[in-house]
Motif scaffolding. Structure first.
Motif, mmCIF file in Angstrom:
data_model
loop_
_atom_site.group_PDB
_atom_site.id
_atom_site.type_symbol
_atom_site.label_atom_id
_atom_site.label_comp_id
_atom_site.label_asym_id
_atom_site.label_seq_id
_atom_site.Cartn_x
_atom_site.Cartn_y
_atom_site.Cartn_z
ATOM 1 N N SER A 171 0.830 -1.199 0.000
ATOM 2 C CA SER A 171 0.000 0.000 0.000
ATOM 3 C C SER A 171 0.868 1.253 0.000
ATOM 4 O O SER A 171 1.963 1.278 0.568
ATOM 5 C CB SER A 171 -0.923 0.005 1.222
ATOM 6 O OG SER A 171 -0.158 0.004 2.413
ATOM 7 N N THR A 172 0.370 2.288 -0.649
ATOM 8 C CA THR A 172 1.087 3.564 -0.743
ATOM 9 C C THR A 172 0.132 4.694 -0.393
ATOM 10 O O THR A 172 -0.967 4.767 -0.963
ATOM 11 C CB THR A 172 1.626 3.773 -2.168
ATOM 12 O OG1 THR A 172 2.462 2.670 -2.519
ATOM 13 C CG2 THR A 172 2.420 5.053 -2.255
ATOM 14 N N PRO A 173 0.506 5.581 0.523
ATOM 15 C CA PRO A 173 1.713 5.543 1.358
ATOM 16 C C PRO A 173 1.639 4.412 2.374
ATOM 17 O O PRO A 173 0.561 3.898 2.642
ATOM 18 C CB PRO A 173 1.690 6.924 2.046
ATOM 19 C CG PRO A 173 0.257 7.305 2.064
ATOM 20 C CD PRO A 173 -0.338 6.764 0.814
ATOM 21 N N PRO A 174 2.786 4.028 2.920
ATOM 22 C CA PRO A 174 2.785 2.874 3.823
ATOM 23 C C PRO A 174 1.968 3.128 5.083
ATOM 24 O O PRO A 174 1.886 4.255 5.580
ATOM 25 C CB PRO A 174 4.270 2.686 4.144
ATOM 26 C CG PRO A 174 4.905 4.000 3.870
ATOM 27 C CD PRO A 174 4.135 4.603 2.747
ATOM 28 N N VAL A 175 1.381 2.056 5.600
ATOM 29 C CA VAL A 175 0.581 2.133 6.819
ATOM 30 C C VAL A 175 1.526 2.158 8.020
ATOM 31 O O VAL A 175 2.367 1.271 8.181
ATOM 32 C CB VAL A 175 -0.388 0.943 6.916
ATOM 33 C CG1 VAL A 175 -1.187 1.017 8.217
ATOM 34 C CG2 VAL A 175 -1.328 0.928 5.719
#
Length: 465
Positions: A171-175
């Motif tokens: 996922s972007t941005p990272p969680v």
């Protein structure tokens, strides 16, 4: 004998409606005074006949089920009793009649009762009426049913865990922070409310199903990272849900991933191929893969009994993403979705997203070799993102490539070297200045650097030179 000629060649006209024009079922909606003024409904149905119509009326009436049922029965039977309509004329001696009056009319030797609906006065009184059966209105009133108040299931305070994990997906941005929530009994769904000032809360996420949360029942010794740990197993007791075994192919595809929190608060990501039910809501996990997704820094020498366990599945809620959310305190309240955030049973938390998902992973395969100019230390870097490919070198994952190499003596840093490639030279002159003589073993610590969060997770070990 009272009928007069209305000029149509007949003293009266009788019309009978078809069955298909009449309702088979009648229903009333009302407000039930015996069940906390909730909306309710009753119906009445004819058991014979060819009618298929249904009549439903929602009434703004406060009553009880018995009175509403009686009214529905009377309403339906009266519609059928009024199936016949009559038209006739009376003389001026009938001036005392008005709409709503009931008269008896004898036609063809049969006496019927009719309720007058319309009167038109001309040379005679032209009357329209519908048949009526007074016995329909004599229906007795039954006793209302005993009210049964159904109380909602008691819902205790939610259970929640905040997880700052390394990058586990693309996922972007990272969680940065994920939330695992559960509640027994489950209230249908839980809403997570967030606020930055504590004054106003806004819905941030809704948990439609509980996360699988538990705790360990055994101590778990340190095991090898990123390869099978056949020596260790651990029992886990769940607060709800179930676990199952998976094939190696599914495991390598990401199945059966879980997080264990060590005493320092860091989360180790593990995977388990075998899950054996050994007691009620208790599973023995074996054939483990430890330190997954670069979480080997969180492997404890001995994970104690009672360590929190969370299955990493689709029920976890991402609450903070990207560098903008880093180290920003956010107040959370978690409550059943049908209640407000200020409910007394709401769980109150403070979230402070950490940098675990943004820190570079520790380098691996450190080597040291002595040459004429000193000791050359080499390593292989890892990446936080898109690192599962097998076709060539993994992407950098950072703005630029940079490392620090620390040389330690008795736990203190005696020399720090900087590098832009996965190698560094510890010169012979520096070694003599630091130790006074060449060393057969060096305690080194190597970390990759990020322009956002600084030093990543270090690789710390003693190398034989």
């Amino acid at each position: 004998d009272d009928l007069v000629d209305g000029g149509k060649g007949a003293l009266s006209r009788l019309t009978r409606a078809q069955e298909t024009e009449l309702p088979r079922e009648a229903g009333f909606g009302f407000i039930d005074a015996l069940t906390d003024y909730r909306r309710a409904a009753v119906t009445s149905r004819r058991l014979v006949g060819g009618a298929n119509r249904i009549v439903i009326s929602n009434l703004a009436v406060v009553t009880n089920d018995a009175a509403a049922k009686r009214r529905a029965e009377i309403f339906l039977q009266d519609l059928w009793a009024g199936r016949e309509s009559a038209e006739f004329s009376l003389g001026l001696r009938a001036l005392g009649l008005a709409p709503g009056d009931v008269v008896a009319l004898t036609l063809n030797g049969r006496r019927r009762l009719f309720e007058i609906s319309d009167i038109v006065d001309t040379e005679a009184r032209k009357i329209s009426a519908r048949s009526i059966d007074p016995e329909v209105f004599a229906l007795p009133l039954a006793a209302p049913r005993e009210p049964v108040v159904t109380l909602p299931d008691a819902s205790g305070p939610p259970q929640a865990l905040l997880l700052d994990l390394p990058v586990w997906d693309a996922s972007t941005p990272p969680v940065l922070t994920r939330l695992a929530v559960a509640c027994d009994p489950w209230p249908g769904s839980l809403t997570v409310w967030r606020s930055v000032d504590g004054a106003s809360f806004q819905p941030a996420a809704v948990a439609a199903a509980p996360a699988i949360i538990g705790e360990t029942l055994d101590e778990l010794p340190r095991g090898p990272a990123s390869r099978w740990d056949h020596a260790n197993s651990v029992r886990v007791r769940l607060s709800g849900g179930a676990l199952s075994s998976v094939s190696d192919a599914r495991l390598f595809d990401g199945a059966n991933a879980a997080a264990l929190r060590n005493p320092k608060g860091a989360w180790e990501i593990i995977q388990f191929a075998q899950a054996e039910l050994v007691a009620e809501r208790t599973y023995r996990l074996s054939r483990l893969l430890r330190g997954q997704a670069g979480s080997d820094y969180a492997i404890a020498d001995l994970l104690p009994t009672g360590a929190p366990f969370v299955l990493l599945d689709g029920q976890l809620l991402p609450l903070a993403r990207g560098g903008d959310a880093l180290e920003r305190a956010v107040m959370l309240r978690i409550a059943a979705s049908h209640r407000s955030h200020d409910d007394p049973m709401a769980l109150r938390l403070t979230m402070m997203p950490g940098p675990a998902a943004l820190r570079p992973l520790s380098p691996v395969h450190l080597r040291a070799a002595r040459g004429d100019d000193g000791v050359r230390v080499t390593w292989i870097r890892r990446t936080r993102v898109n690192g599962d490919g097998w076709s060539g070198e993994v992407p950098l994952g950072e703005d630029s490539e940079a490392y620090t190499l620390d040389i330690l003596a008795d736990g203190d840093v005696v020399r720090r070297l900087h590098a832009t490639t996965p190698q560094a030279l510890y010169s012979a002159a520096d070694e003599l200045a630091d130790f006074g003589a060449p060393q057969s073993a060096l305690h080194v610590r190597v970390a990759q650097w990020s322009s956002t969060v600084g030093a990543g997770f270090p690789a710390d070990l003693i190398l034989t030179v």
